[in-house]
Design a protein around this motif. Structure first.
Motif, PDB file in Angstrom:
ATOM      1  N   GLN A  21       0.867  -1.179   0.000  1.00  0.00           N
ATOM      2  CA  GLN A  21       0.000   0.000   0.000  1.00  0.00           C
ATOM      3  C   GLN A  21       0.901   1.226   0.000  1.00  0.00           C
ATOM      4  OE1 GLN A  21      -2.597   0.006   3.378  1.00  0.00           O
ATOM      5  NE2 GLN A  21      -4.137  -1.257   2.373  1.00  0.00           N
ATOM      6  N   TYR A  22       0.607   2.174  -0.879  1.00  0.00           N
ATOM      7  CA  TYR A  22       1.398   3.408  -0.929  1.00  0.00           C
ATOM      8  C   TYR A  22       0.881   4.382   0.114  1.00  0.00           C
ATOM      9  CZ  TYR A  22       4.049   2.043  -4.985  1.00  0.00           C
ATOM     10  OH  TYR A  22       4.922   1.406  -5.816  1.00  0.00           O
ATOM     11  N   LEU A  23       1.804   4.996   0.844  1.00  0.00           N
ATOM     12  CA  LEU A  23       1.445   5.948   1.891  1.00  0.00           C
ATOM     13  C   LEU A  23       1.480   7.358   1.336  1.00  0.00           C
ATOM     14  CD1 LEU A  23       3.617   4.511   4.782  1.00  0.00           C
ATOM     15  CD2 LEU A  23       1.201   4.122   4.367  1.00  0.00           C
ATOM     16  N   GLN A  24       0.561   8.192   1.809  1.00  0.00           N
ATOM     17  CA  GLN A  24       0.585   9.593   1.427  1.00  0.00           C
ATOM     18  C   GLN A  24       1.488  10.358   2.381  1.00  0.00           C
ATOM     19  OE1 GLN A  24      -3.531  10.835   1.388  1.00  0.00           O
ATOM     20  NE2 GLN A  24      -3.629  10.490  -0.813  1.00  0.00           N
ATOM     21  N   LYS A  25       2.006  11.472   1.920  1.00  0.00           N
ATOM     22  CA  LYS A  25       2.851  12.293   2.788  1.00  0.00           C
ATOM     23  C   LYS A  25       2.015  12.886   3.908  1.00  0.00           C
ATOM     24  CE  LYS A  25       6.204  13.878  -0.622  1.00  0.00           C
ATOM     25  NZ  LYS A  25       6.766  15.104  -1.217  1.00  0.00           N
ATOM     26  N   LYS A  26       2.621  13.075   5.059  1.00  0.00           N
ATOM     27  CA  LYS A  26       1.925  13.676   6.204  1.00  0.00           C
ATOM     28  C   LYS A  26       1.852  15.188   5.991  1.00  0.00           C
ATOM     29  CE  LYS A  26       1.605  10.556   9.841  1.00  0.00           C
ATOM     30  NZ  LYS A  26       2.283   9.404   9.353  1.00  0.00           N
ATOM     31  N   PRO A  27       0.678  15.780   6.215  1.00  0.00           N
ATOM     32  CA  PRO A  27       0.578  17.237   6.044  1.00  0.00           C
ATOM     33  C   PRO A  27       1.224  17.980   7.199  1.00  0.00           C
ATOM     34  CG  PRO A  27      -1.524  16.323   6.741  1.00  0.00           C
ATOM     35  CD  PRO A  27      -0.603  15.163   6.524  1.00  0.00           C
ATOM     36  N   PRO A  34      -7.312  23.345   9.392  1.00  0.00           N
ATOM     37  CA  PRO A  34      -6.952  21.927   9.349  1.00  0.00           C
ATOM     38  C   PRO A  34      -5.600  21.679   8.681  1.00  0.00           C
ATOM     39  CG  PRO A  34      -8.658  22.409   7.748  1.00  0.00           C
ATOM     40  CD  PRO A  34      -8.472  23.652   8.562  1.00  0.00           C
ATOM     41  N   GLN A  35      -4.925  20.607   9.113  1.00  0.00           N
ATOM     42  CA  GLN A  35      -3.658  20.202   8.515  1.00  0.00           C
ATOM     43  C   GLN A  35      -3.952  19.341   7.305  1.00  0.00           C
ATOM     44  OE1 GLN A  35      -1.731  18.692  12.317  1.00  0.00           O
ATOM     45  NE2 GLN A  35       0.019  19.349  11.143  1.00  0.00           N
ATOM     46  N   LEU A  36      -3.721  19.864   6.110  1.00  0.00           N
ATOM     47  CA  LEU A  36      -4.000  19.140   4.874  1.00  0.00           C
ATOM     48  C   LEU A  36      -2.826  19.293   3.918  1.00  0.00           C
ATOM     49  CD1 LEU A  36      -7.639  20.441   4.285  1.00  0.00           C
ATOM     50  CD2 LEU A  36      -7.017  18.234   5.244  1.00  0.00           C
ATOM     51  N   ARG A  37      -2.806  18.429   2.907  1.00  0.00           N
ATOM     52  CA  ARG A  37      -1.839  18.573   1.828  1.00  0.00           C
ATOM     53  C   ARG A  37      -2.290  19.754   0.963  1.00  0.00           C
ATOM     54  NH1 ARG A  37       2.826  17.199   2.174  1.00  0.00           N
ATOM     55  NH2 ARG A  37       3.052  16.980  -0.058  1.00  0.00           N
ATOM     56  N   PRO A  38      -1.359  20.421   0.263  1.00  0.00           N
ATOM     57  CA  PRO A  38      -1.714  21.629  -0.479  1.00  0.00           C
ATOM     58  C   PRO A  38      -2.897  21.467  -1.442  1.00  0.00           C
ATOM     59  CG  PRO A  38       0.653  21.387  -0.413  1.00  0.00           C
ATOM     60  CD  PRO A  38       0.087  20.161   0.227  1.00  0.00           C
ATOM     61  N   LYS A  39      -2.981  20.349  -2.141  1.00  0.00           N
ATOM     62  CA  LYS A  39      -4.075  20.134  -3.102  1.00  0.00           C
ATOM     63  C   LYS A  39      -5.417  20.073  -2.382  1.00  0.00           C
ATOM     64  CE  LYS A  39      -5.495  18.811  -7.270  1.00  0.00           C
ATOM     65  NZ  LYS A  39      -5.295  19.590  -8.473  1.00  0.00           N
ATOM     66  N   GLU A  40      -5.437  19.522  -1.178  1.00  0.00           N
ATOM     67  CA  GLU A  40      -6.696  19.353  -0.453  1.00  0.00           C
ATOM     68  C   GLU A  40      -7.260  20.686   0.042  1.00  0.00           C
ATOM     69  OE1 GLU A  40      -5.409  16.561   2.453  1.00  0.00           O
ATOM     70  OE2 GLU A  40      -5.779  14.838   1.160  1.00  0.00           O
ATOM     71  N   TYR A  41      -6.416  21.715   0.197  1.00  0.00           N
ATOM     72  CA  TYR A  41      -6.919  23.029   0.608  1.00  0.00           C
ATOM     73  C   TYR A  41      -7.836  23.619  -0.460  1.00  0.00           C
ATOM     74  CZ  TYR A  41      -4.047  23.437   4.769  1.00  0.00           C
ATOM     75  OH  TYR A  41      -3.507  23.247   6.007  1.00  0.00           O
ATOM     76  N   ARG A  65     -14.107  29.394   4.435  1.00  0.00           N
ATOM     77  CA  ARG A  65     -14.263  29.620   5.872  1.00  0.00           C
ATOM     78  C   ARG A  65     -13.449  28.627   6.704  1.00  0.00           C
ATOM     79  NH1 ARG A  65     -17.526  26.100   8.218  1.00  0.00           N
ATOM     80  NH2 ARG A  65     -18.854  24.798   6.921  1.00  0.00           N
ATOM     81  N   GLN A  66     -13.088  27.479   6.109  1.00  0.00           N
ATOM     82  CA  GLN A  66     -12.258  26.517   6.827  1.00  0.00           C
ATOM     83  C   GLN A  66     -10.766  26.786   6.641  1.00  0.00           C
ATOM     84  OE1 GLN A  66     -13.422  22.560   5.698  1.00  0.00           O
ATOM     85  NE2 GLN A  66     -15.478  22.785   6.546  1.00  0.00           N
ATOM     86  N   LYS A  67     -10.427  27.641   5.673  1.00  0.00           N
ATOM     87  CA  LYS A  67      -9.020  27.952   5.409  1.00  0.00           C
ATOM     88  C   LYS A  67      -8.530  29.169   6.190  1.00  0.00           C
ATOM     89  CE  LYS A  67      -9.818  26.933   0.719  1.00  0.00           C
ATOM     90  NZ  LYS A  67      -9.623  27.247  -0.676  1.00  0.00           N
ATOM     91  N   THR A  68      -9.451  29.973   6.702  1.00  0.00           N
ATOM     92  CA  THR A  68      -9.064  31.214   7.373  1.00  0.00           C
ATOM     93  C   THR A  68      -9.697  31.308   8.747  1.00  0.00           C
ATOM     94  OG1 THR A  68     -10.931  32.426   6.481  1.00  0.00           O
ATOM     95  CG2 THR A  68      -8.913  32.466   5.187  1.00  0.00           C
TER      96      THR A  68
END
Length: 113
Positions: free
Chosen positions: A33-39, A55-62, A68-71
């Motif tokens: 199973q390939y692991l995703q990078k930790k945000p 929230p702690q997310l990977r850049p694409k997920e932002y 309202r969840q980004k600021t």
């Protein structure tokens, strides 16, 4: 003897973006199973601490979450922490006060002379 596994993608080196986890399938085989990078999460631009309320997310997920969840609803919302914003406001206030004091002292010295 240990059962070996092979990468399923083209990259054949153990790099940061190619991390895997070995998992036993119900059929008894060992699969990859390939692991995703930790945000990392968003950091304050001044003090480099993590910003609360975002929230702690990977850049694409932002890009997939609403604004309202980004600021945070405050000046410098998703960019600076509250402590640094407070410092900026106090510093700006003190600079303005200093300018007024200089002007008053200049007017007093001109009045005496």
């Amino acid at each position: 003897m240990v059962q070996r596994v092979t990468y399923r993608r083209r990259k054949s080196f153990n790099t940061k973006s190619n991390k895997i986890r070995k998992v036993k399938t119900p059929g008894g085989k060992l699969a990859v199973q390939y692991l995703q990078k930790k945000p990392k999460g968003v950091m304050c631009g001044d003090c480099h601490k993590r910003l609360q309320g975002i929230p702690q997310l990977r850049p694409k997920e932002y890009s997939r979450i609403p604004r309202r969840q980004k600021t945070v609803t405050r000046a410098y919302g998703g960019s600076r922490c509250g402590k640094c914003v407070r410092q900026r406001i106090v510093r700006a206030f003190l600079v303005e006060e200093q300018k007024i004091v200089k002007k008053v002292l200049k007017a007093q010295s001109a009045g005496k002379a």
